[in-house]
Design a protein around this motif. Sequence first.
Motif, mmCIF file in Angstrom:
data_model
loop_
_atom_site.group_PDB
_atom_site.id
_atom_site.type_symbol
_atom_site.label_atom_id
_atom_site.label_comp_id
_atom_site.label_asym_id
_atom_site.label_seq_id
_atom_site.Cartn_x
_atom_site.Cartn_y
_atom_site.Cartn_z
ATOM 1 N N SER A 139 -3.048 7.148 3.497
ATOM 2 C CA SER A 139 -2.615 5.749 3.434
ATOM 3 C C SER A 139 -3.543 4.924 2.555
ATOM 4 O O SER A 139 -3.084 4.201 1.654
ATOM 5 C CB SER A 139 -2.556 5.154 4.842
ATOM 6 O OG SER A 139 -3.823 5.255 5.477
ATOM 7 N N HIS A 186 2.476 -0.330 4.581
ATOM 8 C CA HIS A 186 1.310 0.279 5.212
ATOM 9 C C HIS A 186 0.574 -0.695 6.141
ATOM 10 O O HIS A 186 -0.592 -0.464 6.480
ATOM 11 C CB HIS A 186 0.335 0.788 4.146
ATOM 12 C CG HIS A 186 0.736 2.087 3.525
ATOM 13 N ND1 HIS A 186 1.628 2.158 2.479
ATOM 14 C CD2 HIS A 186 0.373 3.374 3.798
ATOM 15 C CE1 HIS A 186 1.784 3.428 2.127
ATOM 16 N NE2 HIS A 186 1.039 4.174 2.902
ATOM 17 N N ASN A 189 -0.901 0.938 9.072
ATOM 18 C CA ASN A 189 -2.029 1.782 8.666
ATOM 19 C C ASN A 189 -3.268 0.941 8.399
ATOM 20 O O ASN A 189 -4.395 1.344 8.730
ATOM 21 C CB ASN A 189 -1.670 2.571 7.408
ATOM 22 C CG ASN A 189 -0.440 3.435 7.572
ATOM 23 O OD1 ASN A 189 0.677 2.946 7.442
ATOM 24 N ND2 ASN A 189 -0.634 4.716 7.880
#
Length: 209
Positions: A139, A186, A189
């Motif tokens: 990520s 993301h 993440n």
Amino acid sequence: MKIILLFLAAYLLGSIPSGVWIGKLFFKKDIRDFGSGNTGTTNTFRVLGKKAGIVVMAMDILKGTLATSLPMIFHETTLNPLWFGVAAILGHTFSIFVGFKGGKAVATSAGMLLAYQPLFFLYSTAIFVVALFVTSMVSLSSMIAAVLITLSTIFLSAIAPVILPTHDWLLTIIAVAVTAFIFYRHKENIQRIKDGTENKVPFGLNKQK
């Protein structure tokens, strides 16, 4: 009409949920029920293993490559091929086959670059690999690579036109948009990275112990 059909084809190519189909067909698993619940390459590696992950990564890259190549294959010169790559990215992220959900657009974006400018694709891949080795997090590497690739579209168009055509501002504009989109996709993440709980790959300088 031809352009509309090509855009539709590009979206449908991008919409192919490679990880979901591979999981169900060969492993009797729906990867959306495991790991991060994502349909993309990273979760496939995590849930189904290395071989399935490599196959899905190749398929997701190929989706972007084929979609971006459609106007060249069918001799459509009205629009820049990058727009068809964008359609594939949207298809990958909002797939009609899995309730308009999908992956995080990294591999399919790479496939778009492969079709549009192969040397820049290799350069971008090298950036991602180095970032992955340093961080051991897919990520974080994806986000770092996206930022550096976007900046590189500006510098390389000026100093290395062999790698990237001079003043390819459309690629830069799309790279900025895709980078912002990748960061948005993301966001969970990013929170895990802040909390120190993000998954790591078993290699690199910061590998999972």
